[in-house]
Scaffold this motif. Structure first.
Motif, mmCIF file in Angstrom:
data_model
loop_
_atom_site.group_PDB
_atom_site.id
_atom_site.type_symbol
_atom_site.label_atom_id
_atom_site.label_comp_id
_atom_site.label_asym_id
_atom_site.label_seq_id
_atom_site.Cartn_x
_atom_site.Cartn_y
_atom_site.Cartn_z
ATOM 1 N N ILE A 103 12.395 0.328 -0.547
ATOM 2 C CA ILE A 103 11.571 0.023 0.304
ATOM 3 C C ILE A 103 10.159 0.756 0.006
ATOM 4 C CG2 ILE A 103 11.177 0.586 2.860
ATOM 5 C CD1 ILE A 103 14.082 0.052 3.339
ATOM 6 N N LEU A 104 9.396 -0.027 -0.203
ATOM 7 C CA LEU A 104 8.003 0.096 -0.832
ATOM 8 C C LEU A 104 6.964 -0.222 0.310
ATOM 9 C CD1 LEU A 104 6.675 0.147 -4.569
ATOM 10 C CD2 LEU A 104 5.087 -0.407 -2.557
ATOM 11 N N ALA A 105 6.232 0.756 0.750
ATOM 12 C CA ALA A 105 5.342 0.842 1.800
ATOM 13 C C ALA A 105 3.913 0.941 1.206
ATOM 14 C CB ALA A 105 5.615 1.373 3.189
ATOM 15 N N GLY A 106 2.786 0.659 1.732
ATOM 16 C CA GLY A 106 1.513 1.005 1.583
ATOM 17 C C GLY A 106 1.139 2.191 2.425
ATOM 18 N N GLU A 107 0.526 3.108 2.014
ATOM 19 C CA GLU A 107 0.112 4.254 2.720
ATOM 20 C C GLU A 107 -0.836 3.848 4.072
ATOM 21 O OE1 GLU A 107 -1.619 8.627 1.764
ATOM 22 O OE2 GLU A 107 -2.719 6.893 1.061
ATOM 23 N N ARG A 108 -1.498 2.691 3.785
ATOM 24 C CA ARG A 108 -2.328 2.360 4.887
ATOM 25 C C ARG A 108 -2.118 1.344 5.648
ATOM 26 N NH1 ARG A 108 -8.216 3.892 2.210
ATOM 27 N NH2 ARG A 108 -7.755 5.954 1.524
ATOM 28 N N ASP A 109 -0.721 0.648 5.364
ATOM 29 C CA ASP A 109 -0.379 -0.446 5.878
ATOM 30 C C ASP A 109 -0.035 -0.375 7.610
ATOM 31 O OD1 ASP A 109 0.597 -3.013 6.590
ATOM 32 O OD2 ASP A 109 2.196 -2.815 5.060
ATOM 33 N N ALA A 159 0.390 5.355 -2.583
ATOM 34 C CA ALA A 159 -1.220 5.791 -1.873
ATOM 35 C C ALA A 159 -2.026 4.818 -2.002
ATOM 36 C CB ALA A 159 -1.382 6.975 -2.950
ATOM 37 N N ASP A 160 -3.099 4.935 -0.792
ATOM 38 C CA ASP A 160 -4.255 4.222 -0.814
ATOM 39 C C ASP A 160 -3.901 2.620 -0.929
ATOM 40 O OD1 ASP A 160 -5.782 6.500 -0.579
ATOM 41 O OD2 ASP A 160 -5.830 6.619 -2.975
ATOM 42 N N ALA A 161 -2.873 2.283 -0.657
ATOM 43 C CA ALA A 161 -2.450 0.765 -0.641
ATOM 44 C C ALA A 161 -1.946 0.399 0.862
ATOM 45 C CB ALA A 161 -1.065 0.467 -1.325
ATOM 46 N N GLY A 162 -2.474 -0.929 1.145
ATOM 47 C CA GLY A 162 -2.294 -1.364 2.489
ATOM 48 C C GLY A 162 -1.056 -2.288 2.450
ATOM 49 N N HIS A 163 -1.194 -3.511 3.060
ATOM 50 C CA HIS A 163 -0.075 -4.505 3.354
ATOM 51 C C HIS A 163 0.245 -5.169 1.909
ATOM 52 C CE1 HIS A 163 2.509 -6.720 5.854
ATOM 53 N NE2 HIS A 163 2.081 -7.718 5.321
ATOM 54 N N TYR A 164 -0.815 -5.228 0.930
ATOM 55 C CA TYR A 164 -0.315 -5.717 -0.138
ATOM 56 C C TYR A 164 -0.471 -4.779 -1.155
ATOM 57 C CZ TYR A 164 -1.055 -9.876 2.682
ATOM 58 O OH TYR A 164 -0.910 -10.741 3.842
ATOM 59 N N PRO A 165 0.324 -3.944 -1.417
ATOM 60 C CA PRO A 165 0.288 -2.774 -2.526
ATOM 61 C C PRO A 165 0.201 -3.364 -3.871
ATOM 62 C CG PRO A 165 2.562 -2.680 -1.508
ATOM 63 C CD PRO A 165 1.547 -3.891 -0.857
ATOM 64 N N TRP A 166 0.700 -4.465 -4.041
ATOM 65 C CA TRP A 166 0.529 -5.057 -5.653
ATOM 66 C C TRP A 166 -0.884 -5.504 -5.986
ATOM 67 C CZ3 TRP A 166 3.702 -6.911 -1.783
ATOM 68 C CH2 TRP A 166 2.917 -8.140 -0.852
ATOM 69 N N LEU A 167 -1.599 -6.016 -4.724
ATOM 70 C CA LEU A 167 -2.982 -6.419 -5.067
ATOM 71 C C LEU A 167 -4.100 -5.055 -5.155
ATOM 72 C CD1 LEU A 167 -3.377 -9.453 -2.536
ATOM 73 C CD2 LEU A 167 -3.113 -9.337 -5.286
ATOM 74 N N ASP A 168 -3.342 -3.997 -4.274
ATOM 75 C CA ASP A 168 -4.521 -2.699 -4.074
ATOM 76 C C ASP A 168 -4.395 -1.998 -5.465
ATOM 77 O OD1 ASP A 168 -5.473 -3.530 -1.386
ATOM 78 O OD2 ASP A 168 -3.364 -2.266 -0.750
ATOM 79 N N ASP A 169 -3.089 -1.701 -5.842
ATOM 80 C CA ASP A 169 -3.126 -1.008 -7.374
ATOM 81 C C ASP A 169 -1.884 -1.585 -8.223
ATOM 82 O OD1 ASP A 169 -2.913 0.796 -9.356
ATOM 83 O OD2 ASP A 169 -2.967 2.377 -8.073
ATOM 84 N N PRO A 170 -2.174 -2.878 -8.848
ATOM 85 C CA PRO A 170 -1.087 -3.569 -9.610
ATOM 86 C C PRO A 170 -0.363 -2.326 -10.506
ATOM 87 C CG PRO A 170 -2.832 -5.040 -9.359
ATOM 88 C CD PRO A 170 -3.375 -3.593 -9.011
ATOM 89 N N PRO A 171 -0.931 -1.558 -11.146
ATOM 90 C CA PRO A 171 -0.070 -0.752 -11.855
ATOM 91 C C PRO A 171 0.789 0.163 -11.216
ATOM 92 C CG PRO A 171 -2.477 -0.773 -12.992
ATOM 93 C CD PRO A 171 -2.390 -1.599 -11.576
#
Length: 79
Positions: A20-26, A50-62
């Motif tokens: 279960i992976l969630a974005g910190e800012r989602d 960290a620092d990711a919203g609803h689309y963590p794969w777009l916010d920080d792909p690596p």
């Protein structure tokens, strides 16, 4: 009619690792709600990116790819 107790019991019996992976800012699911969901599974790993919203794969792909790859590598050694 929904049966939350029955669903919780079935999830508790799932014999597989769950990520279960969630974005910190989602806004939803929040990190807290993701943690509650993770508690339903016997072999869950909760990751909050960290620092990711609803689309963590777009916010920080690596970071996202690293989290998923690490989970899959660990899960692969258990099965």
């Amino acid at each position: 009619m929904p049966d939350p107790a029955g669903l919780h019991a079935r999830l508790a019996g799932l014999p597989a690792p769950v990520l279960i992976l969630a974005g910190e800012r989602d806004l939803w699911p929040t990190a807290a709600s993701a943690a509650r969901a993770a508690a339903l599974f016997p072999e869950a790993r909760l990751m909050v990116q960290a620092d990711a919203g609803h689309y963590p794969w777009l916010d920080d792909p690596p970071a996202f790819a690293s989290a998923v790859a690490g989970f899959l590598a660990d899960a692969g050694t258990r099965f």
